[in-house]
Design a protein around this motif. Structure first.
Motif, mmCIF file in Angstrom:
data_model
loop_
_atom_site.group_PDB
_atom_site.id
_atom_site.type_symbol
_atom_site.label_atom_id
_atom_site.label_comp_id
_atom_site.label_asym_id
_atom_site.label_seq_id
_atom_site.Cartn_x
_atom_site.Cartn_y
_atom_site.Cartn_z
ATOM 1 N N SER A 179 0.821 -1.212 0.000
ATOM 2 C CA SER A 179 0.000 0.000 0.000
ATOM 3 C C SER A 179 0.852 1.257 0.000
ATOM 4 N N ALA A 180 2.135 1.122 0.346
ATOM 5 C CA ALA A 180 3.087 2.235 0.341
ATOM 6 C C ALA A 180 4.483 1.644 0.440
ATOM 7 N N LEU A 181 5.469 2.495 0.195
ATOM 8 C CA LEU A 181 6.859 2.102 0.350
ATOM 9 C C LEU A 181 7.419 2.794 1.583
ATOM 10 N N ALA A 182 8.153 2.052 2.373
ATOM 11 C CA ALA A 182 8.696 2.609 3.608
ATOM 12 C C ALA A 182 9.656 3.751 3.302
ATOM 13 N N PRO A 183 9.660 4.792 4.140
ATOM 14 C CA PRO A 183 10.599 5.900 3.930
ATOM 15 C C PRO A 183 12.047 5.409 3.964
ATOM 16 N N GLY A 184 12.838 5.892 3.026
ATOM 17 C CA GLY A 184 14.237 5.508 2.961
ATOM 18 C C GLY A 184 14.513 4.293 2.099
ATOM 19 N N LEU B 27 5.743 -1.405 -10.516
ATOM 20 C CA LEU B 27 4.908 -1.253 -9.328
ATOM 21 C C LEU B 27 3.454 -1.650 -9.533
ATOM 22 N N ARG B 28 3.007 -1.968 -10.762
ATOM 23 C CA ARG B 28 1.577 -2.193 -10.947
ATOM 24 C C ARG B 28 1.100 -3.423 -10.216
ATOM 25 N N GLY B 29 -0.229 -3.449 -10.010
ATOM 26 C CA GLY B 29 -0.823 -4.605 -9.365
ATOM 27 C C GLY B 29 -0.725 -4.594 -7.858
ATOM 28 N N ASN B 30 -0.565 -3.405 -7.245
ATOM 29 C CA ASN B 30 -0.513 -3.271 -5.790
ATOM 30 C C ASN B 30 -1.638 -2.355 -5.322
ATOM 31 N N PRO B 31 -2.206 -2.604 -4.138
ATOM 32 C CA PRO B 31 -3.293 -1.753 -3.622
ATOM 33 C C PRO B 31 -2.757 -0.486 -2.960
ATOM 34 N N TRP B 32 -2.204 0.440 -3.743
ATOM 35 C CA TRP B 32 -1.635 1.668 -3.197
ATOM 36 C C TRP B 32 -2.729 2.505 -2.546
ATOM 37 N N THR B 33 -2.415 3.097 -1.399
ATOM 38 C CA THR B 33 -3.346 3.943 -0.658
ATOM 39 C C THR B 33 -2.859 5.384 -0.717
ATOM 40 N N VAL C 262 -5.943 4.440 -4.023
ATOM 41 C CA VAL C 262 -7.312 4.613 -3.545
ATOM 42 C C VAL C 262 -7.313 5.615 -2.401
ATOM 43 N N LEU C 263 -8.196 6.604 -2.488
ATOM 44 C CA LEU C 263 -8.331 7.571 -1.399
ATOM 45 C C LEU C 263 -9.035 6.924 -0.214
ATOM 46 N N GLN D 9 -14.082 5.599 -2.984
ATOM 47 C CA GLN D 9 -13.901 4.553 -3.972
ATOM 48 C C GLN D 9 -13.282 5.086 -5.260
ATOM 49 N N THR D 10 -12.748 6.299 -5.203
ATOM 50 C CA THR D 10 -12.156 6.896 -6.394
ATOM 51 C C THR D 10 -10.686 6.543 -6.484
ATOM 52 N N LEU D 11 -10.216 6.423 -7.705
ATOM 53 C CA LEU D 11 -8.822 6.109 -7.981
ATOM 54 C C LEU D 11 -8.131 7.337 -8.536
ATOM 55 N N SER D 12 -6.888 7.527 -8.134
ATOM 56 C CA SER D 12 -6.098 8.669 -8.598
ATOM 57 C C SER D 12 -4.731 8.173 -9.045
ATOM 58 N N PRO D 13 -4.202 8.698 -10.143
ATOM 59 C CA PRO D 13 -2.854 8.314 -10.573
ATOM 60 C C PRO D 13 -1.806 8.816 -9.583
ATOM 61 N N LEU D 14 -0.794 8.003 -9.359
ATOM 62 C CA LEU D 14 0.262 8.396 -8.433
ATOM 63 C C LEU D 14 1.033 9.599 -8.950
#
Length: 318
Positions: free
Chosen positions: A180-185, A198-204, A232-233, A237-242
């Motif tokens: 859902s995210a990448l750790a800082p650093g 990175l595709r295919g991950n449930p990014w928040t 995903v916000l 339920q809306t999706l936004s490009p990173l």
């Protein structure tokens, strides 16, 4: 005694070539075939070897890494087997290995010292397994690594300590996981990275995506691939490009401490506490000593003097 005529004459070269029991043209290919047979000193059992250090153990239903790996191995193919775990020193002896393929093994656990002694490894494929977490220091010995694939696993979080500092890594595949995210650093220790899948991950969508969005802005991607990176916000339920989030979108997020600042805080915190405690003890001891001296001086001042002669007190004492 005269020898027969067919022995006294020199036979033609073509006849010698046809009568030879081991054809000359077959010698190089036969030697190459015998050098790669399984069971030879440089080839593990149940594997097929080829010139150039290629060891092919694909699809052999192997439950563990084969023994007998030598320094002559340059590429080891262990994909489509049954390696559920990698113990410490799983590849001891293959110190000059350059390519390692471990796809589709059902891997669930990799020891932190599984890849020790593989300082020359350049390509590592761990895709399509069942890894959920990676121990700190798992990839730290792989200082020459250039390509790493962790695609198709179950990783929900990837700590920077697991990757370590990989100065030559230029391709990292994290697609089709549960991130859902990448750790800082995490990306800070990969200065040569320019290909990140990175595709295919449930990014928040949130503050935790700030380092990733910053990296994506510095490394533009092709339009079709950039459109597939969506988050995903929370609560919607809306999706936004990173790539649609500028740095100003994270202005409300608190800036996390850098590793150096965090180390300073961790060191100075206990030191300042101990220094404060020592100062309090010293000040308390000083105040106690001063108070004791003051009480002693006051008791001396308040001691009654000798009575005068002829007074009633002196007569009573007499």
């Amino acid at each position: 005694m005269r020898s027969p005529s067919f022995l006294s004459r020199r036979p033609p070269p073509m006849l010698l070539l046809l009568l030879s029991p081991w054809p000359v043209w077959a010698q190089p290919s036969t030697a190459a075939a015998t050098s790669g047979t399984p069971g030879t000193p440089d080839c593990p059992e149940a594997c097929a070897c080829a010139p150039g250090g290629l060891v092919n153990c694909s699809g052999r239903a192997l439950p563990a890494v084969p023994e007998g790996l030598s320094r002559c191995v340059r590429a080891l193919l262990l994909d489509h087997n049954r390696l559920r775990a990698l113990p410490p020193g799983a590849f001891v002896g293959a110190g000059t290995l350059l390519r390692l393929d471990l796809r589709e093994n059902g891997l669930r656990w990799v020891h932190a010292r599984a890849f020790w002694s593989l300082g020359s490894l350049q390509q590592l494929d761990l895709s399509d397994n069942q890894l959920e977490a990676l121990a700190p220091g798992t990839f730290s010995p792989l200082r020459a690594l250039r390509s790493l694939s962790l695609a198709g696993n179950r990783l929900a979080r990837l700590e920077p300590a697991a990757l370590g500092a990989l100065p030559l890594l230029h391709a990292l595949s994290l697609q089709d996981n549960e991130l859902s995210a990448l750790a800082p650093g995490l990306l800070a220790g990969l200065p040569s990275l320019h290909a990140l899948h990175l595709r295919g991950n449930p990014w928040t969508c949130g503050c935790a995506l700030r380092p990733l969005c910053s990296w994506l802005r510095r490394h533009p991607r092709p339009a079709p691939e950039a459109e597939t990176l969506l988050c995903v916000l929370p609560g919607r339920q809306t999706l936004s490009p990173l790539t649609a989030f500028p740095d100003a979108a994270f202005s409300h997020c608190s800036q996390p401490l850098a590793p150096r600042d965090l180390a300073v805080v961790c060191v100075l915190g206990p030191v300042s506490f101990l220094a404060s405690l020592a100062a309090c003890l010293a000040l308390g001891s000083l105040l106690t000593a001063c108070r004791a001296r003051r009480c002693t001086a006051l008791s001396r001042l308040r001691r009654p003097r000798d009575p005068c002669p002829g007074s009633p007190a002196a007569s009573a004492q007499a």
